[in-house]
Design a protein around this motif. Structure first.
Motif, PDB file in Angstrom:
ATOM      1  N   TRP A   1      -8.770   3.718   6.733  1.00  0.00           N
ATOM      2  CA  TRP A   1      -9.869   3.737   5.767  1.00  0.00           C
ATOM      3  C   TRP A   1     -11.151   3.188   6.366  1.00  0.00           C
TER       4      TRP A   1
ATOM      5  N   THR B   1      -0.952  -3.744   0.932  1.00  0.00           N
ATOM      6  CA  THR B   1      -0.477  -3.902  -0.437  1.00  0.00           C
ATOM      7  C   THR B   1       1.018  -3.599  -0.525  1.00  0.00           C
TER       8      THR B   1
ATOM      9  N   LYS C   1      -5.519   0.413  12.719  1.00  0.00           N
ATOM     10  CA  LYS C   1      -5.583   0.350  11.266  1.00  0.00           C
ATOM     11  C   LYS C   1      -5.684  -1.143  10.925  1.00  0.00           C
ATOM     12  N   ARG C   2      -6.045  -1.445   9.716  1.00  0.00           N
ATOM     13  CA  ARG C   2      -6.132  -2.868   9.374  1.00  0.00           C
ATOM     14  C   ARG C   2      -4.788  -3.536   9.631  1.00  0.00           C
TER      15      ARG C   2
ATOM     16  N   THR D   1       2.168   2.387   3.007  1.00  0.00           N
ATOM     17  CA  THR D   1       2.663   1.275   3.824  1.00  0.00           C
ATOM     18  C   THR D   1       1.506   0.407   4.306  1.00  0.00           C
TER      19      THR D   1
ATOM     20  N   ARG E   1       4.063   7.336   5.438  1.00  0.00           N
ATOM     21  CA  ARG E   1       3.444   8.467   6.139  1.00  0.00           C
ATOM     22  C   ARG E   1       3.097   8.045   7.571  1.00  0.00           C
ATOM     23  N   THR E   2       2.656   6.806   7.707  1.00  0.00           N
ATOM     24  CA  THR E   2       2.286   6.300   9.031  1.00  0.00           C
ATOM     25  C   THR E   2       2.877   4.898   9.188  1.00  0.00           C
TER      26      THR E   2
HETATM   27  P1  NAP Z   1      -4.354   1.291   2.463  1.00  0.00           P
HETATM   28  O1  NAP Z   1      -4.388   0.319   3.557  1.00  0.00           O
HETATM   29  O2  NAP Z   1      -5.470   2.282   2.376  1.00  0.00           O
HETATM   30  O3  NAP Z   1      -2.967   2.007   2.522  1.00  0.00           O
HETATM   31  C1  NAP Z   1      -2.690   3.134   1.742  1.00  0.00           C
HETATM   32  C2  NAP Z   1      -1.326   3.652   2.120  1.00  0.00           C
HETATM   33  O4  NAP Z   1      -1.044   4.782   1.323  1.00  0.00           O
HETATM   34  C3  NAP Z   1      -1.249   4.101   3.571  1.00  0.00           C
HETATM   35  O5  NAP Z   1       0.000   3.756   4.070  1.00  0.00           O
HETATM   36  C4  NAP Z   1      -1.413   5.612   3.460  1.00  0.00           C
HETATM   37  O6  NAP Z   1      -0.820   6.322   4.517  1.00  0.00           O
HETATM   38  C5  NAP Z   1      -0.653   5.857   2.172  1.00  0.00           C
HETATM   39  N1  NAP Z   1      -1.030   7.110   1.536  1.00  0.00           N
HETATM   40  C6  NAP Z   1      -2.226   7.431   0.998  1.00  0.00           C
HETATM   41  N2  NAP Z   1      -2.183   8.678   0.499  1.00  0.00           N
HETATM   42  C7  NAP Z   1      -0.941   9.158   0.741  1.00  0.00           C
HETATM   43  C8  NAP Z   1      -0.279  10.394   0.495  1.00  0.00           C
HETATM   44  N3  NAP Z   1      -0.913  11.395  -0.102  1.00  0.00           N
HETATM   45  N4  NAP Z   1       0.993  10.527   0.895  1.00  0.00           N
HETATM   46  C9  NAP Z   1       1.628   9.511   1.511  1.00  0.00           C
HETATM   47  N5  NAP Z   1       1.074   8.327   1.778  1.00  0.00           N
HETATM   48  C10 NAP Z   1      -0.202   8.153   1.399  1.00  0.00           C
HETATM   49  O7  NAP Z   1      -4.322   0.577   1.005  1.00  0.00           O
HETATM   50  P2  NAP Z   1      -3.823  -0.882   0.613  1.00  0.00           P
HETATM   51  O8  NAP Z   1      -2.516  -1.185   1.194  1.00  0.00           O
HETATM   52  O9  NAP Z   1      -3.990  -1.006  -0.853  1.00  0.00           O
HETATM   53  O10 NAP Z   1      -4.836  -1.813   1.336  1.00  0.00           O
HETATM   54  C11 NAP Z   1      -6.219  -1.556   1.269  1.00  0.00           C
HETATM   55  C12 NAP Z   1      -6.943  -2.743   1.800  1.00  0.00           C
HETATM   56  O11 NAP Z   1      -6.928  -3.761   0.813  1.00  0.00           O
HETATM   57  C13 NAP Z   1      -6.346  -3.391   3.009  1.00  0.00           C
HETATM   58  O12 NAP Z   1      -6.602  -2.719   4.194  1.00  0.00           O
HETATM   59  C14 NAP Z   1      -7.000  -4.725   2.922  1.00  0.00           C
HETATM   60  O13 NAP Z   1      -8.317  -4.685   3.402  1.00  0.00           O
HETATM   61  C15 NAP Z   1      -6.990  -4.994   1.448  1.00  0.00           C
HETATM   62  N6  NAP Z   1      -5.802  -5.778   1.089  1.00  0.00           N
HETATM   63  C16 NAP Z   1      -5.799  -7.052   1.486  1.00  0.00           C
HETATM   64  C17 NAP Z   1      -4.721  -7.815   1.205  1.00  0.00           C
HETATM   65  C18 NAP Z   1      -4.752  -9.219   1.637  1.00  0.00           C
HETATM   66  O14 NAP Z   1      -3.750  -9.824   1.718  1.00  0.00           O
HETATM   67  N7  NAP Z   1      -5.922  -9.794   1.946  1.00  0.00           N
HETATM   68  C19 NAP Z   1      -3.640  -7.311   0.524  1.00  0.00           C
HETATM   69  C20 NAP Z   1      -3.678  -5.997   0.112  1.00  0.00           C
HETATM   70  C21 NAP Z   1      -4.767  -5.241   0.397  1.00  0.00           C
HETATM   71  P3  NAP Z   1      -1.602   6.576   5.905  1.00  0.00           P
HETATM   72  O15 NAP Z   1      -1.564   5.262   6.638  1.00  0.00           O
HETATM   73  O16 NAP Z   1      -0.849   7.646   6.556  1.00  0.00           O
HETATM   74  O17 NAP Z   1      -2.994   6.977   5.538  1.00  0.00           O
END
Ligand code: NAP
Length: 485
Positions: free
Chosen positions: A451, A180, A288-289, A177, A200-201
């Motif tokens: 993260w 992305t 969180k972000r 959640t 999860r969160t």
């Molecule tokens: P993320 O913020 O790291 O989110 C990962 C998600 O997966 C979290 O909800 C996490 O839950 C869940 N998860 C991971 N392992 C799991 C498991 N084993 N079981 C259940 N849930 C699990 O990744 P992301 O959404 O790809 O974003 C990463 C970063 O990319 C962002 O913070 C941002 O900096 C950047 N981004 C930017 C944009 C933009 O518009 N500029 C768009 C997308 C991404 P938990 O929260 O419980 O850990």
């Protein structure tokens, strides 16, 4: 004295690599090879193509300050437009001929005063300066869930979207959640038959509309580029004051305003009380972000969408089984589970002075003085390296400021003041001690998992204001560096 002719190796042709090549050429330093493992420029914007992808930093801020773009379609333009922007800029600055595509640098070794690069294809190069522009959110993180490989349908990570898989009329599961997943949910909910979002969160969501720029507005930007420059400047100030400076002071009034906006969004825009409870985080907004979305709550409330908050027990051939024993039957499974954020320029094998490897230098965790320079790794400079400013603001702006600083280090070599330059161990140690102390007052340490946090639970990010970052980047304090003549 004759100026030494310096040769540069830039690793990565994403946003930061393109910036570096442009800036070096502008400074008359044109003996450059940019190494790119893929066959196109663009970095994260090349790799991420998932539905709904856009940048949640306004496009007129997420642009090079020296190459503003009058044609952005929206306040937050879609990923494909951003990718096209980088491709255009690389072409217009005549960079393509200095990029070696489809050739990954596998090792960099500092011997005899120069960096020796080797690529996967067996190519060898020798350069004076390495710029590591390898990105942060780069290596997909796959969840450790039992049976992950046993799912019978297509499974892919959000950063490896498989566009050959149709979603229309299918049952799609999304794990995660983060920013992305939220964008994907809004984009696909109307297309799929059923959408199961495995949370999860819970996350705080800041509402923000995404209006399109009209043709008249775009024409005005074209006619009067100063209007765009002012917009870029104003957005930069807004982000610094309203966001970057707020998150580093958990008790600041701006932080309270952000929290109130998130809370009001949840309370007012999620009408089903059960869903609202499930979506309500138990930690502070921006810990969180912060996620920015105009329509996620509307999407997840649709009748064909389900927010699953029960923990995942296993992935099975037919779908996902949660701990309550329920099987969520799926046709497609998307892993929006984020990235390995501590890899930086690894898996490249990097060996600094006296044969000391990066893995050894980073045995505890990644560190770099001001996120740019590592003691014992002379003439190697990182963009968007460890512990720098990341979060909800423009990484282009960050990289531009960093490159301005790096250029001044390069000038020390260029002017003959030294042949090798790297941060001193004592400067890094003092920087890290001060950084860790400052991190305690940030909103990132107010009680959530994210993260941003390192293995000790300390945010691996810049914990001071953006104004301080700007000031630090304006001129290096050379006494923090070891210079070898
Ligand atoms: P993320 O913020 O790291 O989110 C990962 C998600 O997966 C979290 O909800 C996490 O839950 C869940 N998860 C991971 N392992 C799991 C498991 N084993 N079981 C259940 N849930 C699990 O990744 P992301 O959404 O790809 O974003 C990463 C970063 O990319 C962002 O913070 C941002 O900096 C950047 N981004 C930017 C944009 C933009 O518009 N500029 C768009 C997308 C991404 P938990 O929260 O419980 O850990």
């Amino acid at each position: 004295m004759n100026e030494p002719r310096l040769r540069f190796g830039i690793v990565g042709a994403g946003m930061a690599g393109i910036l570096s090549a442009i800036k070096l050429k502008e400074a008359g330093l044109d003996d450059i090879t940019v190494y790119e493992k893929a066959d196109r420029v663009g970095g994260t914007w090349r790799e991420n193509t998932y539905p709904g992808l856009s940048c949640d930093v306004p496009s007129h801020l997420y642009s090079y300050s020296f190459d503003l773009n009058p044609d952005w379609s929206h306040l937050f333009s879609p990923g494909a437009e951003i990718q096209a922007y980088f491709e255009r800029i690389a072409g217009e600055h005549d960079l393509l001929r200095c990029i070696r595509f489809s050739d990954e640098v596998v090792s960099c070794e500092f011997t005899g005063g120069r960096w020796h690069l080797a690529t996967a294809s067996g190519h060898r190069d020798e350069v004076d300066v390495v710029i590591a522009a390898t990105g942060v959110l780069h290596h997909p993180k796959y969840p450790e869930i039992d049976g992950l490989d046993s799912f019978g349908g297509p499974t892919f990570h959000s950063a490896r979207w498989d566009h050959s898989i149709p979603l229309a009329g299918r049952r799609v599961g999304i794990i995660g959640t983060g920013s992305t997943a939220v964008q994907i949910v809004s984009a696909i909910v109307d297309e799929v038959d059923n959408l199961s979002l495995f949370q999860r969160t819970a996350q705080w969501i800041l509402p923000q509309a995404n209006p399109a720029y009209s043709e008249e507005e775009r024409e005005a930007f074209r006619r009067e580029p100063q209007v765009m420059a002012d917009l870029h400047e104003n957005l930069s100030k807004l982000f610094a004051d309203g966001f970057a400076n707020a998150v580093v002071d958990a008790e600041s009034p701006q932080m309270k305003l952000l929290e109130e906006a998130c809370r009001a969004n949840l309370e007012q825009n999620v009408h089903d009380p059960d869903l609202r409870d499930k979506l309500r985080p138990d930690y502070r907004a921006a810990c969180k972000r912060l996620i920015i979305s105009p329509d996620f709550y509307e999407a997840i409330a649709k009748p064909n969408a389900e927010l699953v908050t029960e923990g995942i027990e296993a992935i099975v051939p037919d779908g996902v089984r949660t701990r309550d024993g329920r099987l969520h039957e799926l046709d497609v499974l998307v892993l929006a589970t984020g990235f390995k954020v501590d890899a930086f320029m690894r898996p490249m094998a990097i060996t600094g002075r006296n044969g000391r490897g990066l893995d050894e230098a980073w045995r505890d965790r990644p560190q770099a003085y001001l996120s740019i320079s590592i003691p014992g790794f002379p003439n190697l400079f990182m963009l968007n390296g460890p512990n720098g400013p990341v979060g909800n603001f423009s990484l282009i702006e960050v990289a531009e400021l960093q490159f301005g600083y790096i250029m001044q280090l390069i000038d020390c070599i260029r002017s003959g003041r030294c042949r090798e330059i790297s941060a001193s161990a004592s400067a890094l140690e003092a920087f890290e001690a001060e950084r860790e102390e400052a991190a305690k007052g940030t909103v990132w340490m107010t009680g959530c998992r994210s993260w941003y946090l390192d293995d000790r639970g300390i945010p691996a990010v810049w914990p001071w204001t953006f104004d301080r970052f700007r000031a630090e980047m304006s001129a290096p304090d050379i006494s923090d560096y070891e210079l070898v003549s």
